[in-house]
Design a protein around this motif. Structure first.
Motif, PDB file in Angstrom:
ATOM      1  N   VAL A   1       1.507   7.511  -0.169  1.00  0.00           N
ATOM      2  CA  VAL A   1       2.622   7.992  -1.003  1.00  0.00           C
ATOM      3  C   VAL A   1       3.638   8.747  -0.149  1.00  0.00           C
ATOM      4  CG1 VAL A   1       3.289   9.428  -2.968  1.00  0.00           C
ATOM      5  CG2 VAL A   1       1.106   8.214  -2.999  1.00  0.00           C
ATOM      6  N   GLN A   2       4.876   8.343  -0.290  1.00  0.00           N
ATOM      7  CA  GLN A   2       5.963   9.106   0.333  1.00  0.00           C
ATOM      8  C   GLN A   2       6.694   9.814  -0.804  1.00  0.00           C
ATOM      9  OE1 GLN A   2       8.723   6.681   2.498  1.00  0.00           O
ATOM     10  NE2 GLN A   2       9.966   8.461   3.046  1.00  0.00           N
TER      11      GLN A   2
ATOM     12  N   SER B   1      16.136   3.280  -2.893  1.00  0.00           N
ATOM     13  CA  SER B   1      15.011   2.379  -2.616  1.00  0.00           C
ATOM     14  C   SER B   1      13.664   2.975  -3.017  1.00  0.00           C
ATOM     15  CB  SER B   1      14.983   2.032  -1.127  1.00  0.00           C
ATOM     16  OG  SER B   1      14.819   3.232  -0.393  1.00  0.00           O
ATOM     17  N   GLY B   2      13.681   3.993  -3.908  1.00  0.00           N
ATOM     18  CA  GLY B   2      12.420   4.553  -4.377  1.00  0.00           C
ATOM     19  C   GLY B   2      11.724   3.601  -5.338  1.00  0.00           C
TER      20      GLY B   2
ATOM     21  N   THR C   1       0.800  -1.222   0.000  1.00  0.00           N
ATOM     22  CA  THR C   1       0.000   0.000   0.000  1.00  0.00           C
ATOM     23  C   THR C   1       0.834   1.273   0.000  1.00  0.00           C
ATOM     24  OG1 THR C   1      -0.101  -0.082   2.380  1.00  0.00           O
ATOM     25  CG2 THR C   1      -1.944  -1.090   1.189  1.00  0.00           C
ATOM     26  N   SER C   2       2.137   1.166  -0.098  1.00  0.00           N
ATOM     27  CA  SER C   2       2.930   2.395  -0.063  1.00  0.00           C
ATOM     28  C   SER C   2       3.752   2.545  -1.332  1.00  0.00           C
ATOM     29  CB  SER C   2       3.826   2.415   1.175  1.00  0.00           C
ATOM     30  OG  SER C   2       4.937   1.614   0.925  1.00  0.00           O
TER      31      SER C   2
ATOM     32  N   VAL D   1       1.356  11.886 -10.275  1.00  0.00           N
ATOM     33  CA  VAL D   1       1.618  10.520  -9.797  1.00  0.00           C
ATOM     34  C   VAL D   1       1.177  10.389  -8.341  1.00  0.00           C
ATOM     35  CG1 VAL D   1       3.428   8.845  -9.232  1.00  0.00           C
ATOM     36  CG2 VAL D   1       3.484  10.038 -11.418  1.00  0.00           C
ATOM     37  N   GLU D   2       1.524  11.395  -7.545  1.00  0.00           N
ATOM     38  CA  GLU D   2       1.172  11.387  -6.128  1.00  0.00           C
ATOM     39  C   GLU D   2      -0.346  11.280  -5.953  1.00  0.00           C
ATOM     40  OE1 GLU D   2       2.702  15.011  -4.470  1.00  0.00           O
ATOM     41  OE2 GLU D   2       2.885  14.164  -2.472  1.00  0.00           O
TER      42      GLU D   2
END
Ligand code: GLN
Length: 242
Positions: free
Chosen positions: A39-40, A53-54, A4-5, A28-29
């Motif tokens: 969303v981070q 790690s994106g 979910t992230s 996109v966000e």
């Protein structure tokens, strides 16, 4: 990535973000959040390290000098290549697109190495700058509607054998080589000359990036009326006789 992230990395907003390319990050966000994803968003300035790690990396366009500086730093940093090796999705515009290729010609007239993540090579066009609205048919393998965008670039980009054209122009120049191609992609790496911002004009490309990042075939539908209105307006204005 958890189910979910989504980690969305915006690369070098201080050097690469012309013609509203920041809008690509917002699209996109927003579209990920509309699908219930957490969303981070990580904005990485050019004096910071690229996280490896994106899930999705977005790179915008830029003037010639900022483009030179950005490419120098990205090559030195090495983080984008590592993120790519980790399976990240990378979407780039104009100067960002040229930087993802093998090389481009910089503001000093020198051939400068890029990251080599896309099998493309850019030079400086001999003719006048490619400026104006563009309409193009997306590569049929992507199954996406017509590409609409705005271009402004001197560089021209040649595709190598492992890069597929993102689209074929009906109107405008695209890669500027006279072969009718616009942009390029290979697996998880995408490049386009389109500003607009391009993902606001073509939100289904944004969805494609999210689907690739999540490794799913479909996303729940969202209300696209606003996007459709913008697309309709831009396509009509591009095709209207002057
Ligand atoms: N400086 C590059 C060129 O002119 C890219 C321009 C841009 O990103 N709009 O080709």
């Amino acid at each position: 990535m958890s189910d979910t992230s989504l980690r969305v990395v915006w690369v070098y907003p201080d050097l690469l973000s012309t013609y509203g390319d920041q809008g690509n990050v917002l699209v996109v966000e927003r579209r990920a959040q509309q699908r219930g994803l957490d969303v981070q968003r990580i904005d990485v300035r050019s004096d910071q390290q690229i996280p490896t790690s994106g899930d999705i990396y977005l790179i915008g366009g830029g003037e010639d000098r900022p483009q030179r500086l950005a490419s120098e730093r990205l090559v030195r940093d090495g983080g984008l290549e590592r993120a790519h090796d980790n399976g990240a999705i990378i979407f780039s515009v104009c100067a960002g697109y040229q930087i993802l290729g093998h090389e481009f010609v910089n503001d000093l007239g020198e051939r400068q190495p890029g990251l080599g993540l896309l099998d493309v090579t850019s030079g400086r066009g001999e003719d006048e700058r490619c400026v104006g609205d563009v309409l193009a048919d997306m590569d049929e393998r992507l199954g996406l509607p017509q590409l609409t965008g705005f271009e402004n670039h001197q560089g021209v980009t040649h595709l190598g054998p492992t890069a597929r054209p993102l689209a074929r122009v009906r109107l405008g120049k695209g890669n500027g080589t006279g072969d009718g191609t616009e942009g390029a992609y290979n697996g998880t790496v995408f490049g386009t000359y389109m500003h607009g911002p391009v993902l606001a004009r073509n939100p289904l490309i944004g969805d494609l990036l999210i689907k690739l990042a999540l490794d799913v075939n479909a996303l729940p539908p969202v209300d696209d009326r606003w996007y459709e209105a913008l697309r309709g307006e831009r396509i009509a204005s591009a095709t209207q006789p002057a």
